[in-house]
Design a protein around this motif. Structure first.
Motif, short mmCIF file in Angstrom:
data_model
loop_
_atom_site.label_atom_id
_atom_site.label_comp_id
_atom_site.label_asym_id
_atom_site.label_seq_id
_atom_site.Cartn_x
_atom_site.Cartn_y
_atom_site.Cartn_z
N LEU A 88 0.83 -1.20 0.00
CA LEU A 88 0.00 0.00 0.00
C LEU A 88 0.86 1.25 0.00
CD1 LEU A 88 -2.70 1.47 0.20
CD2 LEU A 88 -2.63 1.11 2.68
N GLN A 89 1.91 1.27 0.80
CA GLN A 89 2.76 2.45 0.90
C GLN A 89 3.49 2.75 -0.40
OE1 GLN A 89 5.77 2.16 3.94
NE2 GLN A 89 6.78 4.06 3.33
N HIS A 90 4.05 1.73 -1.03
CA HIS A 90 4.91 1.95 -2.18
C HIS A 90 4.19 1.84 -3.53
CE1 HIS A 90 8.52 2.20 0.24
NE2 HIS A 90 8.17 1.08 0.87
N ALA A 91 3.06 1.14 -3.55
CA ALA A 91 2.34 0.95 -4.81
C ALA A 91 0.93 1.53 -4.78
CB ALA A 91 2.29 -0.52 -5.19
N GLY A 92 0.42 1.84 -3.60
CA GLY A 92 -0.89 2.47 -3.50
C GLY A 92 -2.06 1.53 -3.70
N ILE A 93 -1.83 0.22 -3.62
CA ILE A 93 -2.90 -0.75 -3.91
C ILE A 93 -3.13 -1.68 -2.73
CG2 ILE A 93 -2.34 -0.70 -6.38
CD1 ILE A 93 -1.20 -3.59 -5.97
N ILE A 94 -4.32 -2.30 -2.72
CA ILE A 94 -4.63 -3.39 -1.82
C ILE A 94 -5.20 -4.52 -2.66
CG2 ILE A 94 -6.12 -4.19 0.07
CD1 ILE A 94 -6.11 -1.38 1.19
N LYS A 95 -4.70 -5.71 -2.45
CA LYS A 95 -5.25 -6.86 -3.16
C LYS A 95 -6.67 -7.13 -2.66
CE LYS A 95 -3.14 -9.82 -5.31
NZ LYS A 95 -3.10 -10.18 -6.73
N ARG A 96 -7.57 -7.43 -3.57
CA ARG A 96 -8.98 -7.65 -3.21
C ARG A 96 -9.14 -8.77 -2.20
NH1 ARG A 96 -12.28 -9.49 -7.06
NH2 ARG A 96 -10.66 -10.08 -8.53
N GLN A 97 -8.26 -9.77 -2.23
CA GLN A 97 -8.38 -10.89 -1.31
C GLN A 97 -8.32 -10.45 0.15
OE1 GLN A 97 -6.61 -10.83 -4.14
NE2 GLN A 97 -6.13 -12.89 -4.90
N HIS A 98 -7.58 -9.35 0.43
CA HIS A 98 -7.55 -8.83 1.79
C HIS A 98 -8.93 -8.31 2.19
CE1 HIS A 98 -3.42 -9.07 3.10
NE2 HIS A 98 -2.99 -8.58 1.97
N LEU A 99 -9.53 -7.54 1.32
CA LEU A 99 -10.81 -6.91 1.63
C LEU A 99 -11.93 -7.93 1.70
CD1 LEU A 99 -10.41 -3.84 -0.75
CD2 LEU A 99 -9.89 -3.95 1.69
N LEU A 100 -11.82 -9.01 0.92
CA LEU A 100 -12.86 -10.04 0.88
C LEU A 100 -12.54 -11.22 1.80
CD1 LEU A 100 -13.48 -10.03 -2.99
CD2 LEU A 100 -14.68 -8.74 -1.20
N LYS A 101 -11.51 -11.07 2.62
CA LYS A 101 -11.14 -12.08 3.62
C LYS A 101 -10.84 -13.44 2.99
CE LYS A 101 -11.77 -9.14 6.96
NZ LYS A 101 -10.62 -8.57 7.70
N GLN A 102 -10.07 -13.42 1.93
CA GLN A 102 -9.72 -14.66 1.24
C GLN A 102 -8.27 -15.08 1.49
OE1 GLN A 102 -10.77 -13.55 -2.78
NE2 GLN A 102 -12.91 -14.15 -2.52
N TYR A 103 -7.57 -14.35 2.35
CA TYR A 103 -6.21 -14.72 2.73
C TYR A 103 -6.23 -15.38 4.11
CZ TYR A 103 -3.82 -12.15 -1.04
OH TYR A 103 -3.35 -11.73 -2.25
#
Length: 226
Positions: free
Chosen positions: A175-190
């Motif tokens: 998030l800090q260096h690329a500005g993104i979050i993988k959807r799996q984090h938000l959808l609780k798939q990790y």
């Protein structure tokens, strides 16, 4: 503005609308084999003759949400415009063997594109998801490195004693260096011990509340950020 063509591979039945964009750049290809390199393989095999003359190729999927737009823009400039690297990615991983992770790969030189086409031609369409990982995600980076091409990623897990998937173990650095979050984090798939907590998500939603695309994504998926 960095590309002459944007090619979308999708089997989404909804009508696509690209307001205020250059329609001439967009070409739809209506299929989805639910695996990065299976989709990439069909695309590359279908367009190989034209790709042989391309000066840059970026292969990306939709598995991430752009949260910090200035950080993402800075990341893109670094990946596309930093000299000295033949192929780059947002993240690399030393899990199993060193490789650029498949959700975002930028191939910056024509010679590398031609080597990638030759690799796909030699190995064909992966028969399943596991083959996509072993033959392509893991194997192609090694193949290109063995050919003498240099790689670079914005975030790596090389500092971990026992490297695990960079995108879930180092989400804050991503998030800090690329500005993104993988959807799996938000959808609780990790796995729970690596995933972002609800508290993390709420803090980030508060910090980037002006990013309406991000906030809409959270609300659309019923993610509570209060």
């Amino acid at each position: 503005h960095l590309f002459d063509y944007v090619i979308v591979l999708t089997n989404c039945p909804n009508k696509w609308d690209f307001p205020d964009l250059n329609y001439n750049k967009y070409h739809m290809m209506w299929y989805n084999f639910k695996s990065d390199f299976r989709n990439y393989a069909v695309f590359i095999m279908q367009t190989a003759q034209k790709l042989m003359h391309a000066s840059r190729l970026c292969l990306a999927n939709d598995s991430f949400v752009i949260v910090d737009v200035p950080a993402y823009d800075k990341c893109m400039h670094a990946l596309f415009e930093t000299p000295g690297y033949d192929f780059t990615g947002i993240t690399s991983s030393h899990e199993n063997v060193y490789h650029i992770q498949s959700y975002f790969i930028c191939i910056n030189e024509r010679a590398v594109i031609q080597a990638v086409i030759a690799y796909f031609d030699a190995h064909g369409l992966p028969i399943n998801h596991n083959a996509s990982i072993s033959v392509y995600e893991l194997g192609m980076t090694k193949y290109l490195t063995d050919q003498g091409f240099t790689s670079h990623a914005m975030i790596t897990n090389a500092d971990m004693q026992y490297p695990l998937n960079t995108t879930y173990c180092k989400w804050s650095a991503v998030l800090q260096h690329a500005g993104i979050i993988k959807r799996q984090h938000l959808l609780k798939q990790y796995p729970a011990r690596f995933a972002m907590s609800d508290y993390n998500i709420a803090l980030i939603a508060n910090k980037y509340s002006k990013n309406m695309h991000f906030i809409h994504y959270l609300k659309y998926h019923g993610i509570n950020v209060d």
